[in-house]
Design a protein around this motif. Sequence first.
Motif, PDB file in Angstrom:
ATOM      1  N   ASN A 906       5.933   0.409 -12.674  1.00  0.00           N
ATOM      2  CA  ASN A 906       4.940  -0.655 -12.826  1.00  0.00           C
ATOM      3  C   ASN A 906       5.386  -1.853 -11.995  1.00  0.00           C
ATOM      4  O   ASN A 906       6.433  -2.450 -12.272  1.00  0.00           O
ATOM      5  CB  ASN A 906       4.801  -1.038 -14.298  1.00  0.00           C
ATOM      6  CG  ASN A 906       3.638  -1.988 -14.546  1.00  0.00           C
ATOM      7  OD1 ASN A 906       3.082  -2.553 -13.614  1.00  0.00           O
ATOM      8  ND2 ASN A 906       3.302  -2.167 -15.819  1.00  0.00           N
ATOM      9  N   ILE A 907       4.618  -2.213 -10.985  1.00  0.00           N
ATOM     10  CA  ILE A 907       4.942  -3.347 -10.113  1.00  0.00           C
ATOM     11  C   ILE A 907       3.775  -4.325 -10.139  1.00  0.00           C
ATOM     12  O   ILE A 907       2.610  -3.926  -9.962  1.00  0.00           O
ATOM     13  CB  ILE A 907       5.203  -2.877  -8.670  1.00  0.00           C
ATOM     14  CG1 ILE A 907       6.405  -1.931  -8.632  1.00  0.00           C
ATOM     15  CG2 ILE A 907       5.440  -4.072  -7.733  1.00  0.00           C
ATOM     16  CD1 ILE A 907       6.631  -1.277  -7.285  1.00  0.00           C
ATOM     17  N   SER A 908       4.065  -5.604 -10.384  1.00  0.00           N
ATOM     18  CA  SER A 908       2.997  -6.609 -10.399  1.00  0.00           C
ATOM     19  C   SER A 908       3.518  -7.938  -9.864  1.00  0.00           C
ATOM     20  O   SER A 908       4.694  -8.271 -10.042  1.00  0.00           O
ATOM     21  CB  SER A 908       2.441  -6.789 -11.819  1.00  0.00           C
ATOM     22  OG  SER A 908       3.444  -7.224 -12.705  1.00  0.00           O
ATOM     23  N   SER A 914       4.622  -4.257  -3.577  1.00  0.00           N
ATOM     24  CA  SER A 914       3.300  -3.639  -3.751  1.00  0.00           C
ATOM     25  C   SER A 914       2.830  -2.985  -2.463  1.00  0.00           C
ATOM     26  O   SER A 914       2.255  -1.891  -2.469  1.00  0.00           O
ATOM     27  CB  SER A 914       2.287  -4.698  -4.209  1.00  0.00           C
ATOM     28  OG  SER A 914       2.645  -5.222  -5.468  1.00  0.00           O
ATOM     29  N   CYS A 917       4.736   0.219  -1.664  1.00  0.00           N
ATOM     30  CA  CYS A 917       4.441   1.345  -2.571  1.00  0.00           C
ATOM     31  C   CYS A 917       2.965   1.720  -2.588  1.00  0.00           C
ATOM     32  O   CYS A 917       2.547   2.525  -3.429  1.00  0.00           O
ATOM     33  CB  CYS A 917       4.890   0.992  -3.985  1.00  0.00           C
ATOM     34  SG  CYS A 917       6.676   0.768  -4.151  1.00  0.00           S
ATOM     35  N   ARG A 918       2.178   1.146  -1.688  1.00  0.00           N
ATOM     36  CA  ARG A 918       0.753   1.446  -1.666  1.00  0.00           C
ATOM     37  C   ARG A 918       0.530   2.940  -1.424  1.00  0.00           C
ATOM     38  O   ARG A 918       1.207   3.565  -0.603  1.00  0.00           O
ATOM     39  CB  ARG A 918       0.064   0.632  -0.584  1.00  0.00           C
ATOM     40  CG  ARG A 918      -1.459   0.705  -0.649  1.00  0.00           C
ATOM     41  CD  ARG A 918      -2.084  -0.330   0.264  1.00  0.00           C
ATOM     42  NE  ARG A 918      -1.676  -1.682  -0.087  1.00  0.00           N
ATOM     43  CZ  ARG A 918      -2.189  -2.394  -1.086  1.00  0.00           C
ATOM     44  NH1 ARG A 918      -3.121  -1.845  -1.848  1.00  0.00           N
ATOM     45  NH2 ARG A 918      -1.769  -3.607  -1.329  1.00  0.00           N
ATOM     46  N   TRP A 925       5.841   5.287  -0.026  1.00  0.00           N
ATOM     47  CA  TRP A 925       4.989   6.157  -0.834  1.00  0.00           C
ATOM     48  C   TRP A 925       5.538   7.582  -0.946  1.00  0.00           C
ATOM     49  O   TRP A 925       5.564   8.167  -2.038  1.00  0.00           O
ATOM     50  CB  TRP A 925       3.573   6.183  -0.278  1.00  0.00           C
ATOM     51  CG  TRP A 925       2.733   7.196  -0.992  1.00  0.00           C
ATOM     52  CD1 TRP A 925       2.275   8.378  -0.515  1.00  0.00           C
ATOM     53  CD2 TRP A 925       2.312   7.121  -2.355  1.00  0.00           C
ATOM     54  NE1 TRP A 925       1.581   9.061  -1.480  1.00  0.00           N
ATOM     55  CE2 TRP A 925       1.592   8.307  -2.635  1.00  0.00           C
ATOM     56  CE3 TRP A 925       2.470   6.192  -3.368  1.00  0.00           C
ATOM     57  CZ2 TRP A 925       1.026   8.568  -3.867  1.00  0.00           C
ATOM     58  CZ3 TRP A 925       1.911   6.448  -4.610  1.00  0.00           C
ATOM     59  CH2 TRP A 925       1.195   7.639  -4.863  1.00  0.00           C
ATOM     60  N   ILE A 934       2.126   5.585 -11.803  1.00  0.00           N
ATOM     61  CA  ILE A 934       2.446   4.417 -10.971  1.00  0.00           C
ATOM     62  C   ILE A 934       1.325   3.401 -11.134  1.00  0.00           C
ATOM     63  O   ILE A 934       0.138   3.735 -10.977  1.00  0.00           O
ATOM     64  CB  ILE A 934       2.600   4.808  -9.486  1.00  0.00           C
ATOM     65  CG1 ILE A 934       3.685   5.871  -9.324  1.00  0.00           C
ATOM     66  CG2 ILE A 934       2.911   3.572  -8.639  1.00  0.00           C
ATOM     67  CD1 ILE A 934       3.837   6.389  -7.898  1.00  0.00           C
ATOM     68  N   ILE A 936       0.227  -0.482  -9.822  1.00  0.00           N
ATOM     69  CA  ILE A 936       0.475  -1.595  -8.909  1.00  0.00           C
ATOM     70  C   ILE A 936      -0.540  -2.692  -9.210  1.00  0.00           C
ATOM     71  O   ILE A 936      -1.758  -2.468  -9.124  1.00  0.00           O
ATOM     72  CB  ILE A 936       0.344  -1.161  -7.430  1.00  0.00           C
ATOM     73  CG1 ILE A 936       1.243   0.053  -7.146  1.00  0.00           C
ATOM     74  CG2 ILE A 936       0.669  -2.316  -6.495  1.00  0.00           C
ATOM     75  CD1 ILE A 936       2.728  -0.237  -7.248  1.00  0.00           C
ATOM     76  N   ASP A 937      -0.049  -3.867  -9.559  1.00  0.00           N
ATOM     77  CA  ASP A 937      -0.916  -5.023  -9.865  1.00  0.00           C
ATOM     78  C   ASP A 937      -2.042  -4.643 -10.821  1.00  0.00           C
ATOM     79  O   ASP A 937      -3.228  -4.884 -10.568  1.00  0.00           O
ATOM     80  CB  ASP A 937      -1.486  -5.612  -8.571  1.00  0.00           C
ATOM     81  CG  ASP A 937      -0.397  -6.225  -7.700  1.00  0.00           C
ATOM     82  OD1 ASP A 937       0.541  -6.810  -8.267  1.00  0.00           O
ATOM     83  OD2 ASP A 937      -0.474  -6.092  -6.469  1.00  0.00           O
TER      84      ASP A 937
END
Length: 951
Positions: A906-908, A914, A917-918, A925, A934, A936-937
Amino acid sequence: VRFEIIVDLSGLNSGIRLSGLNSGIRFLTEIVKDANVRNWLKKLKDVAYDVDDVLDEWNSEKLKSQIEKEQKEARNFPLLKKMRNSISSFTFQTILYYKIASKLSGVNEQLDSIATEKDRYKFGLEKVVEEPRRLITASFIDDEEVYGRCQETEILVNMLVGNNTSGGGLKLPVISIVGMGGIGKTMLAQLVYNHSEVECHFGKRIWICVSDPFDEIRIAKEILEAFKGESLNLVGKDNILQEIRSHVSGKKVLLVLDDVWSEDATRWEQLRTSLKHCSPGSRILITTRNEKVAIIMGTTSSNLFLLNTLSLEECWSLLSRRAYYGRTREECENLDDIGWKIAEKCQGLPLAAKILGGLLRFKRTREQWQNVLDSEMWDIEEAEQDLFPPLFLSYYELPLAFKQCISYCAVFPKGMILRKDELIKLWMAQDYLKGVRCEEMEIVGEEYFDELHMRSFFQDFRGDELDSGIMKYKMHDIIHDFLLVLMKTECVMLVNHDSEELKVDLSCESARYGTLIRKEAAPTEPNIFRFRKLRSLLIDSSYHDTSSLRLYLPRLFDQLTCLRTLNLSNGLFRNSIEELPDEIGKLVHLRYLNLKNNKKLKELPESLCGLCNLQTLNLKWCDSLKELPCGIGKIINLRHLENDQTNLSLMAIPKGIGRLTNLQTLSLFVVMGNSDTSSLGDLQNLIHLRGLLKISGLGAVCDVTEAKKAELENKKGLRTLILDFAISKGLMSNRWQRDDGRLLEALRPPPCLEELEIWWYSSPTISANWMMGLTKLSHVSLGYCLHLKSLPPLGKLPSLESLYIGGMSRVEKVSVEFLGVEREEILAPSSSLESPSSSVIAFPSLKHLEFEFFDLEEWEDWMPLTSREEHISIMPRLCSLTINSCPKLKALPCYVLHNTSLKQLNISQSPILSERCRKETGEDWLTISHIPSIMIDSVRIQVNCSSVEEF
């Protein structure tokens, strides 16, 4: 003379004897059918309660007098004032003697009257009471009477005929079916016994109804008779067992022992030894209500079959087969809707479905069926005759102390979720655990609860609430109904909805246990003041807040003076009572006071400190409470001061807290840093503290010696320690005098600590020597340590499973030092001849890791391993990683990206990460695409539910 006789009785610890007497009388009342005798027993029980109250009042007043005397002696009064105090004390004692003597005189008159009635009815208590009738079972079963249990039958058949049944290393495995009375254990055993696969698999099948007592000679003879097909004239236990041994030798045997109760292992051991000469594949199948019995009989955990209730559909099938017998299709369809609701009343209990089905067979109209639906189970005659006796057998087998504990549970509303720790405190308040050494009451209560749980009186309850670590349980509705029958003259339940009263006999003004359900916020409550002898009052404010109670609390405290338990907790409402009236001091017997969630409660009266018997004071979420009463040190029997979530309002802890040497729970200790309040040193004598301890206001402490005096290391029961170095409201910061590093070192916790949180720590490093020695530490939180420049070597902690790091404004990088790896281990060559099992492991148990830096502009680098360090194994069990508000963090290290155990990422609010890891296009990726979940934001870009562990 009468007064002297009663006092002599009090020297024999009559409080315990009398409470035991009450349970014994309650038991007799249930099995005695003569109305006159039942009424006589009720009178005797009421007097026993009254005597107990008088003795408790006597002991309470003596204790209060002793406390006041010690406090006066501690002060340096002039001689004349000391003489006046002595005269005053003597006068008080004289008045007290007269008051108690007067009450005992009245009790003696009641006892004389009861003795006269005993002679009139020629009732001798020395007579042996007939035991409840026990059914003798056989192996035969009518398949047409069975609904459901297909899956259970299949599982048990496989356990009996399969080769994978674990016997724990024993040659003759024991499989146990465990469940409450009436749940269908015997029927399931019969289904399995008569199953075609079982018949073919075993050369000899034997069914024995064991019941109670466990007569090993009778059982042995029946086993032998099953082999010989005739009655035996053998005498002598050894001769019989020798015969059994010779007959079972070389044969594949199934022995079913139905309805086993005995916990005496010695009665079973010799018989089992004689059966061990069966051929491989032999099995013993037992049914019992008590998990402990199954274990004593030699059942391993893998061979323990806990039988659950039927589904609603299965219950309806069983009930409707009986209820619809002889009816037309149209009649059945007309009754279906009511019938399904009646089936729900059975709560999955087959016996209840059979009994109600048999009852409904003779009810011809919808109105009659509706009447059954609207009736409580205890009002149905057939239930009292046929359903409750099996439950009464379980109750009958309980030791006297257990009977008291389980009977008290009738006071709870049906279906209520029970917390184990809270229930134990309620039992303590009623003196049910008083026969043991004072400091062990909670431990004994836990043993009592576990025993009742193993006997199926409680069921596990698993919810998804926030405090999931708390053990919660429920009681089956039928068991609750049964307890209400037992307690029908002692337990009263009231509801203030349109003056409606629950179906309980309210004419019994001598009830001792009450529950008030407030469905309307009426300023006055109906009927409650009729019950002046209540010992327990639980006020349910789930529907309305407690603010309206303030109008009648003074009268309640003034009249219900026998209360030992009082629950005034608020529901999830913001409004609540704002103060307790001074009359609370009249509740001299009170041992349990629950004020949880009264969010507007600002202060407690000093009169509360006169309650010298008080054991539990629950102030959780009373987040407007500014202070505790100054005289709190006088409540010397206080064991649990639950003041969690009051840290935003509570300014300090009064002096005198150190005198409460029985304290086991002190959720929050606030340090003020002045001479008018408690200091850290006052924790020194609180050696029984256990569970959670939060110390806040540590930023006001400048004297490290005070921290050493606290001797936290000696409090072996502590499991969670929260150290908050923030300054309490209203105090000026002494930043130039603070040395949080030395203070932290002085606050050394016990080695068995499991959770540690440090907040608002102001030193640049955390170098407490004790931290790396906490080998059982499973959770660590480091928050708002604003001056911290580097993270401590937490990777050394062998049991650490969860780690939170947040609000670190000066940390620039997370380097290899964070892993806790020594220099010698780093320099070890990766191509050494050592086996892979000997490689270095950092964070060996870590499962959950969270960084939350709140727009931190300093942290840029999470350093990867160099080629010299690649032999180090890092976080091999990591399941979830959360990175929040780290805008400058450039990349995740390879040991995270390639971690195959990672299930959630979990990335925010961390734009660089971000982007890397898109999905599909991000630089990282391909290395993280193996992670099932996964986000993201706040957008879930990948999910594979089958692979994601539930957190």
